[in-house]
Design a protein around this motif. Structure first.
Motif, PDB file in Angstrom:
ATOM      1  N   ASN A  99     -16.527  14.873  19.748  1.00  0.00           N
ATOM      2  CA  ASN A  99     -17.219  16.048  19.908  1.00  0.00           C
ATOM      3  C   ASN A  99     -17.199  16.417  21.385  1.00  0.00           C
ATOM      4  O   ASN A  99     -17.008  17.292  21.974  1.00  0.00           O
ATOM      5  N   ASP A 100     -17.751  15.171  22.286  1.00  0.00           N
ATOM      6  CA  ASP A 100     -17.639  15.347  23.660  1.00  0.00           C
ATOM      7  C   ASP A 100     -16.538  15.811  24.235  1.00  0.00           C
ATOM      8  O   ASP A 100     -16.450  16.534  25.561  1.00  0.00           O
ATOM      9  N   TYR A 101     -15.376  14.740  24.013  1.00  0.00           N
ATOM     10  CA  TYR A 101     -14.064  14.810  24.640  1.00  0.00           C
ATOM     11  C   TYR A 101     -13.523  16.430  24.290  1.00  0.00           C
ATOM     12  O   TYR A 101     -13.120  17.098  25.307  1.00  0.00           O
ATOM     13  N   LEU A 102     -13.696  17.055  23.411  1.00  0.00           N
ATOM     14  CA  LEU A 102     -13.067  18.305  22.684  1.00  0.00           C
ATOM     15  C   LEU A 102     -13.706  19.264  23.672  1.00  0.00           C
ATOM     16  O   LEU A 102     -13.321  20.334  24.100  1.00  0.00           O
ATOM     17  N   MET A 103     -15.251  19.206  23.764  1.00  0.00           N
ATOM     18  CA  MET A 103     -15.987  20.107  24.571  1.00  0.00           C
ATOM     19  C   MET A 103     -15.708  19.944  26.028  1.00  0.00           C
ATOM     20  O   MET A 103     -15.388  21.123  26.732  1.00  0.00           O
ATOM     21  N   ASN A 104     -15.204  18.835  26.567  1.00  0.00           N
ATOM     22  CA  ASN A 104     -14.862  18.945  27.935  1.00  0.00           C
ATOM     23  C   ASN A 104     -13.599  19.487  28.205  1.00  0.00           C
ATOM     24  O   ASN A 104     -13.232  20.228  29.049  1.00  0.00           O
ATOM     25  N   ILE A 105     -12.390  19.286  27.290  1.00  0.00           N
ATOM     26  CA  ILE A 105     -11.270  19.733  27.571  1.00  0.00           C
ATOM     27  C   ILE A 105     -11.060  21.227  27.312  1.00  0.00           C
ATOM     28  O   ILE A 105     -10.586  22.053  28.088  1.00  0.00           O
ATOM     29  N   ARG A 106     -11.958  21.646  26.557  1.00  0.00           N
ATOM     30  CA  ARG A 106     -12.144  23.136  26.391  1.00  0.00           C
ATOM     31  C   ARG A 106     -12.522  23.867  27.533  1.00  0.00           C
ATOM     32  O   ARG A 106     -12.260  24.908  28.053  1.00  0.00           O
ATOM     33  N   SER A 114      -5.242  12.866  14.832  1.00  0.00           N
ATOM     34  CA  SER A 114      -4.504  13.892  14.990  1.00  0.00           C
ATOM     35  C   SER A 114      -4.931  15.331  15.313  1.00  0.00           C
ATOM     36  O   SER A 114      -4.216  16.071  15.957  1.00  0.00           O
ATOM     37  N   SER A 115      -6.451  15.510  14.928  1.00  0.00           N
ATOM     38  CA  SER A 115      -6.897  16.694  15.499  1.00  0.00           C
ATOM     39  C   SER A 115      -7.101  16.963  16.744  1.00  0.00           C
ATOM     40  O   SER A 115      -7.031  18.016  17.497  1.00  0.00           O
ATOM     41  N   VAL A 116      -7.370  15.973  17.611  1.00  0.00           N
ATOM     42  CA  VAL A 116      -7.713  15.705  18.898  1.00  0.00           C
ATOM     43  C   VAL A 116      -6.324  16.157  19.595  1.00  0.00           C
ATOM     44  O   VAL A 116      -6.170  17.009  20.612  1.00  0.00           O
ATOM     45  N   LYS A 117      -5.130  15.435  19.019  1.00  0.00           N
ATOM     46  CA  LYS A 117      -3.728  15.812  19.595  1.00  0.00           C
ATOM     47  C   LYS A 117      -3.493  17.296  19.443  1.00  0.00           C
ATOM     48  O   LYS A 117      -2.777  17.727  20.464  1.00  0.00           O
ATOM     49  N   ARG A 118      -3.702  17.886  18.259  1.00  0.00           N
ATOM     50  CA  ARG A 118      -3.436  19.227  18.116  1.00  0.00           C
ATOM     51  C   ARG A 118      -4.210  20.168  19.095  1.00  0.00           C
ATOM     52  O   ARG A 118      -3.467  21.046  19.344  1.00  0.00           O
ATOM     53  N   GLU A 119      -5.170  19.912  19.265  1.00  0.00           N
ATOM     54  CA  GLU A 119      -6.195  20.503  20.244  1.00  0.00           C
ATOM     55  C   GLU A 119      -5.619  20.585  21.485  1.00  0.00           C
ATOM     56  O   GLU A 119      -5.525  21.549  22.185  1.00  0.00           O
ATOM     57  N   ILE A 120      -5.252  19.253  22.065  1.00  0.00           N
ATOM     58  CA  ILE A 120      -4.528  19.335  23.492  1.00  0.00           C
ATOM     59  C   ILE A 120      -3.309  20.027  23.352  1.00  0.00           C
ATOM     60  O   ILE A 120      -3.183  20.755  24.560  1.00  0.00           O
ATOM     61  N   LEU A 121      -2.440  19.807  22.302  1.00  0.00           N
ATOM     62  CA  LEU A 121      -1.332  20.574  22.542  1.00  0.00           C
ATOM     63  C   LEU A 121      -1.543  22.056  22.480  1.00  0.00           C
ATOM     64  O   LEU A 121      -0.719  22.795  23.142  1.00  0.00           O
ATOM     65  N   ALA A 122      -2.374  22.547  21.722  1.00  0.00           N
ATOM     66  CA  ALA A 122      -2.853  23.973  21.767  1.00  0.00           C
ATOM     67  C   ALA A 122      -3.135  24.368  23.001  1.00  0.00           C
ATOM     68  O   ALA A 122      -2.732  25.547  23.509  1.00  0.00           O
ATOM     69  N   TYR A 123      -3.758  23.966  23.796  1.00  0.00           N
ATOM     70  CA  TYR A 123      -4.506  24.340  25.087  1.00  0.00           C
ATOM     71  C   TYR A 123      -3.317  24.064  25.968  1.00  0.00           C
ATOM     72  O   TYR A 123      -3.307  25.168  26.881  1.00  0.00           O
ATOM     73  N   TRP A 124      -2.299  23.120  26.086  1.00  0.00           N
ATOM     74  CA  TRP A 124      -1.268  23.188  26.916  1.00  0.00           C
ATOM     75  C   TRP A 124      -0.292  24.279  26.700  1.00  0.00           C
ATOM     76  O   TRP A 124       0.187  25.032  27.570  1.00  0.00           O
ATOM     77  N   ARG A 125      -0.060  24.845  25.364  1.00  0.00           N
ATOM     78  CA  ARG A 125       0.784  25.809  25.017  1.00  0.00           C
ATOM     79  C   ARG A 125      -0.009  27.027  25.663  1.00  0.00           C
ATOM     80  O   ARG A 125       0.823  27.977  26.156  1.00  0.00           O
ATOM     81  N   GLY A 126      -1.188  27.311  25.727  1.00  0.00           N
ATOM     82  CA  GLY A 126      -1.828  28.401  25.769  1.00  0.00           C
ATOM     83  C   GLY A 126      -1.694  28.701  27.551  1.00  0.00           C
ATOM     84  O   GLY A 126      -1.511  29.660  27.844  1.00  0.00           O
ATOM     85  N   ALA A 127      -2.084  27.514  28.069  1.00  0.00           N
ATOM     86  CA  ALA A 127      -1.693  27.542  29.493  1.00  0.00           C
ATOM     87  C   ALA A 127      -0.392  28.046  30.148  1.00  0.00           C
ATOM     88  O   ALA A 127      -0.199  28.794  31.059  1.00  0.00           O
TER      89      ALA A 127
END
Length: 395
Positions: A291-298, A335-348
């Protein structure tokens, strides 16, 4: 962990005849051996040899009369079986070879029945329920004690049974074998059995999705080093897991109607499949890290978008791409963390392309094309000038 069983063999019964055939003629016998039978020229003649010994001591007849005045049943032999844990036999990857199992049985007999005639037969036994093999040593113990001339008498059935179990437990400890634990699966290989429905389907050439699920949890158990890794691997393969009533259950997302106990799918996975306080603590810790990591990358993604949107279009190409800190080890394979990172990269990346294309209409393209044409003309003129200079020098 070795299991010991005993059956009494009375004279003149089919049990005696069947036992003789089983020891002498069964094709599954790997080794035969004997104790205190040096005078027996052929080990397969053990039955007659032991009968002569009992005759000498008067043990072929019962020592007392029955309640109705008739002769009581006379126990002449004891048939003991030492069944070794399939997990510990080398045919299943364990440490016990057939020679080791025979040595164990002979050591047991020498320690507890040193003055008795005994014949040993080591078998490779097959369990039809789960298609597994194990070693077992069948021992036929003549009841006559050669030293005292008395009949072997170990007391009441229940008491003698406990005593034999304690003997084997003591030997297992000396041999470094697994001990029996109440309430736990003591043989993972033997416990891993297919259901009746699965067996019927497989006979028809149909392999149900549960078979695939069983294979996935088996592979995950081999590759995972922790409960978190185990669940992350299964999640990546389309398998959801959850704990209910202290046990882990797995569900195939493509067949989400039913879930199955991981322990029933593969008993080797007991360390992953049971819920403990330690596992709860580990899960709570990992959840917090995630949760902390996902909040940070968001928050990093939101800040990146704001900064990118504030740049002029001609500055976007030189602006660095979005970069995130490396995920902590505990969630690196999630896998959910990897998907989240990939989604942010694509959005950027999509935002960068959109911002770069802004304010680049017909005028921009015409200006860009004119610039290219001028640059090309300058380069051609330069080449011609160099050629003319070289030509004058050659003259």
């Amino acid at each position: 962990m070795t299991i010991i069983k005993q059956q009494s063999v009375t004279g003149g019964t089919s049990h005696q005849k069947n036992l003789r055939n089983y020891i002498n003629n069964d094709e599954k016998v790997i080794f035969r051996a004997s104790q205190n039978m040096e005078m027996c020229s052929d080990i397969k003649q053990w039955s007659s040899f032991m009968k002569n010994t009992r005759e000498m001591f008067g043990h072929n007849k019962a020592s007392r009369k029955g309640r109705d005045g008739k002769e009581a049943k006379n126990t002449i032999l004891y048939h003991q079986i030492l069944g070794f844990n399939p997990d510990e036999c080398n045919i299943n990857g364990g440490q016990l070879s057939p020679q080791d199992c025979m040595k164990y049985a002979q050591e047991y007999a020498q320690k507890y029945y040193p003055n008795h005639e005994i014949v040993f037969a080591l078998h490779n036994e097959y369990c039809t329920e789960d298609a597994t093999h194990r070693y077992a040593v069948h021992m036929v113990i003549n009841r006559s004690d050669l030293a005292t001339g008395k009949r072997l008498d170990e007391g009441l059935g229940v008491k003698a049974k406990k005593e034999r179990a304690n003997r084997v437990r003591s030997m297992d400890e000396a041999w470094g074998l697994k001990q029996v634990e109440e309430g736990k699966i003591n043989s993972a290989i033997h416990h891993r059995q297919r259901s009746c429905v699965e067996k019927e389907l497989e006979k028809k050439g149909i392999f149900p999705y549960k078979t695939n699920l069983r294979e996935l949890v088996r592979i995950a158990g081999q590759q995972a080093t922790s409960l978190v890794d185990f669940r992350a691997l299964l999640d990546g393969w389309g398998v959801d897991t959850e704990f209910r009533n202290g046990r882990m259950y797995a569900r195939d997302r493509d067949n989400a109607r039913y879930s199955f106990s991981v322990l029933k799918l593969d008993a080797h996975l007991e360390s992953f499949a049971r819920d403990t306080d330690r596992e709860h603590e580990q899960l709570d810790y990992v959840t917090k890290v995630k949760n902390d990591y996902l909040m940070n990358i968001r928050s990093l993604y939101v800040a990146y978008r704001k900064e990118l949107q504030g740049l002029p279009a001609d500055k976007v190409a030189a602006f660095p791409k979005l970069v995130f800190p490396k995920p902590p080890k505990d969630i690196a394979n999630d896998s959910s963390v990897k998907r989240e990172i990939l989604a942010y990269w694509r959005g950027a990346d999509e935002l960068r392309r959109a911002r770069s294309s802004q304010k680049r209409g017909r005028g921009y393209r015409a200006k860009y094309s004119t610039g290219l044409a001028q640059d090309r003309t300058q380069r051609i003129n330069k080449v011609q000038e160099v050629k003319q200079t070289k030509s004058r020098k050659d003259r």
